[in-house]
Design an enzyme around this catalytic site. Structure first.
Site, PDB file in Angstrom:
ATOM      1  N   ASP A  99       0.854  -1.196   0.000  1.00 17.65           N
ATOM      2  CA  ASP A  99       0.000   0.000   0.000  1.00 17.65           C
ATOM      3  C   ASP A  99       0.891   1.248   0.000  1.00 17.65           C
ATOM      4  O   ASP A  99       2.089   1.159   0.288  1.00 17.65           O
ATOM      5  CB  ASP A  99      -0.906   0.016   1.235  1.00 17.65           C
ATOM      6  CG  ASP A  99      -0.110   0.102   2.527  1.00 17.65           C
ATOM      7  OD1 ASP A  99       0.780  -0.761   2.729  1.00 17.65           O
ATOM      8  OD2 ASP A  99      -0.323   1.034   3.319  1.00 17.65           O
ATOM      9  N   GLU A 122       0.041  -0.646   5.699  1.00 16.87           N
ATOM     10  CA  GLU A 122       1.049  -0.138   6.621  1.00 16.87           C
ATOM     11  C   GLU A 122       0.871   1.356   6.851  1.00 16.87           C
ATOM     12  O   GLU A 122       0.997   1.846   7.966  1.00 16.87           O
ATOM     13  CB  GLU A 122       2.455  -0.415   6.066  1.00 16.87           C
ATOM     14  CG  GLU A 122       3.583  -0.169   7.054  1.00 16.87           C
ATOM     15  CD  GLU A 122       4.083   1.257   7.114  1.00 16.87           C
ATOM     16  OE1 GLU A 122       4.745   1.605   8.100  1.00 16.87           O
ATOM     17  OE2 GLU A 122       3.800   2.053   6.196  1.00 16.87           O
TER      18      GLU A 122
HETATM   19 ZN   LIG Z   1       6.798   2.441   4.098  1.00 14.15          ZN
END
Ligand SMILES: [Zn+2]
Length: 451
Positions: A89, A151
């Protein structure tokens, strides 16, 4: 096998796959299409399978993009297992008018490519793929490949590894959400500062009162708050709160000129604090006022302000407990009593820092490997940001050595407009990671395997 020429032969394919991946706006923030996140997930699963990984599965957790979990068995029972981490992501692009090219159209720049997320962290995900290709899917160690998909926004995965430690069991891990101090300087990141936030507020009057009629004796909430905030630092700008750990920094750091450019500090503007940059940025505390509630300047009434508050961001030494540090800050603010006025101080969540143990066989192997990747002696550095998952993994697998390195560099505009990655850094990261597996497998074997 000559690793360097093997990797050189792979670079065109790797950069093409990096561009494919970076063209997908895999933003796992609310309000962005989840289908794009899943499209990046699916592409990576396909690439891993093509690279010879037979065991690929997904970990599904509540409100969390699927985590890719893949395994390559060790070539023999005496070989170690290495966990490779990355995330697919990306941050949202922010104000697109500040970009020189559309953020999800990977665009050539000198020596590299520009796109959102192309460095953070798609470059490192592609580096893992490059290692698999360099070994034809049969690396000299067992591998556990963990590539998460949320994340940047944060998710339940941060806390997951300690609940399923067997799955993450390994001898060493490469946390590839990192990179070099500057392009061409191989860097092992050995410390991450901890973080906490504190909100301080003051109410002095039930409501605002005419500054002509009351100013001079009616207590001014904004002035009291500003005075309390001014006591957080000394006249040099060093943190003046007792109980916050500060050590000398022994690794490498930026030059002052590099730091000025990175931080966009104008010539003639003094930097804050004293001591080395490494000490100020990485092995010492920092307190930043990140928000202030007070009347706006335009249209401000001529009145004594009855209420004000501020949000403070605290960064602490990698080894200091952030709750203990927060307590020290809260105590200092409460005891400050500007003009005798009591402040209300509340602490919010704290995230621990991380300090790697650097004396083991994986670190020795990594130093050799990074030298091979970039052709020069590796440096130790630290990073200001925290990676919550690192602590989760370290708790799940306490004996494993944790290595932080990768294809990013300090100048690649992470989380900022015009993010870019350099092919030289990607190449170095693939060679270094592949060489690390070879060196570590050999060291592990000669030490007699798992102790
Ligand atoms: Zn990162």
């Amino acid at each position: 096998m000559d690793l360097t020429s093997t990797v050189d032969g792979l670079m065109d394919g790797l950069t093409a796959d990096l561009a494919r991946l970076a063209a997908i706006p895999s933003i796992a923030f609310p309000g962005y299409p989840r289908s794009e996140v899943l499209r990046a997930h699916d592409l990576l699963v396909e690439l891993l399978r093509e690279a010879g990984v037979g065991h690929v599965e997904r970990i599904d957790l509540p409100d969390t993009s699927p985590v890719i979990y893949a395994e390559v068995p060790p070539p023999d029972p005496d070989a170690p297992t290495v966990l490779l981490y990355g995330h697919y992501d990306v941050q949202p692009p922010g104000d697109e008018s500040l970009w020189l090219s559309p953020p999800f159209e990977p665009t050539p720049v000198e020596g590299g490519l520009r796109a959102r997320g192309i460095a953070d962290d798609k470059s490192n995900v592609i580096a893992h793929l490059g290692v698999l290709r360099a070994y034809g899917g049969r690396p000299p160690t067992g591998l556990k490949i963990v590539i998460e998909g949320q994340e940047e926004y944060g998710s339940a995965f941060d806390e997951y590894p300690p609940t399923d430690p067997g799955r993450f069991a390994c001898d060493a891990m490469v946390i590839a959400d990192m990179g070099n101090l500057r392009p061409g300087t191989p860097t092992l990141t050995t410390g991450l500062r901890g973080v906490a936030e504190v909100v301080v507020e003051v109410r002095t009057l039930a409501e605002a009162r005419h500054s002509g009629g009351y100013g001079g004796a009616a207590p001014d909430a904004l002035l009291a708050l500003v005075r309390a905030l001014a006591g957080l630092h000394d006249e040099n700008g060093d943190v003046a709160v007792p109980g916050l750990r500060r050590d000398e920094w022994e690794g490498a750091s930026y030059t002052e000129q590099e730091f000025r450019e990175l931080a966009t500090v104008a010539d003639g503007m003094p930097l804050t604090g004293s001591g080395s940059l490494g000490e100020r940025l990485w092995s010492g505390p920092a307190i930043t006022v990140i928000g202030l509630d007070a009347p706006a300047v335009d249209g401000a009434a001529s009145a004594v302000v009855p209420y004000a508050r501020a949000r403070l961001n605290l960064r602490v030494h990698p080894q200091q407990d952030p709750r203990q540090a927060t307590d020290a800050l809260v105590r200092h603010l409460r005891e400050s009593r500007p003009y005798g006025i009591e402040l209300t101080v509340a602490a919010s969540d704290a995230g621990p820092g991380f300090e790697a143990a650097t004396g083991g066989p994986a670190y020795r192997a990594a130093r050799t490997a990074l030298r091979e990747g970039w052709g020069t002696e590796p440096q130790f550095a630290a990073s200001g940001g925290s990676i919550p998952l690192v602590n989760g993994l370290a708790r799940a697998v306490p004996h494993a050595e944790v290595l932080l390195f990768g294809a990013q560099d300090s100048m690649c505009n992470l989380h900022a407009p015009n993010e870019r990655v350099l092919f030289s850094e990607l190449r170095g990261a693939v060679i270094a990671e592949a060489a690390f597996l070879r060196e570590y497998a050999a060291a592990f074997r000669s030490a007699g395997g798992r102790r």
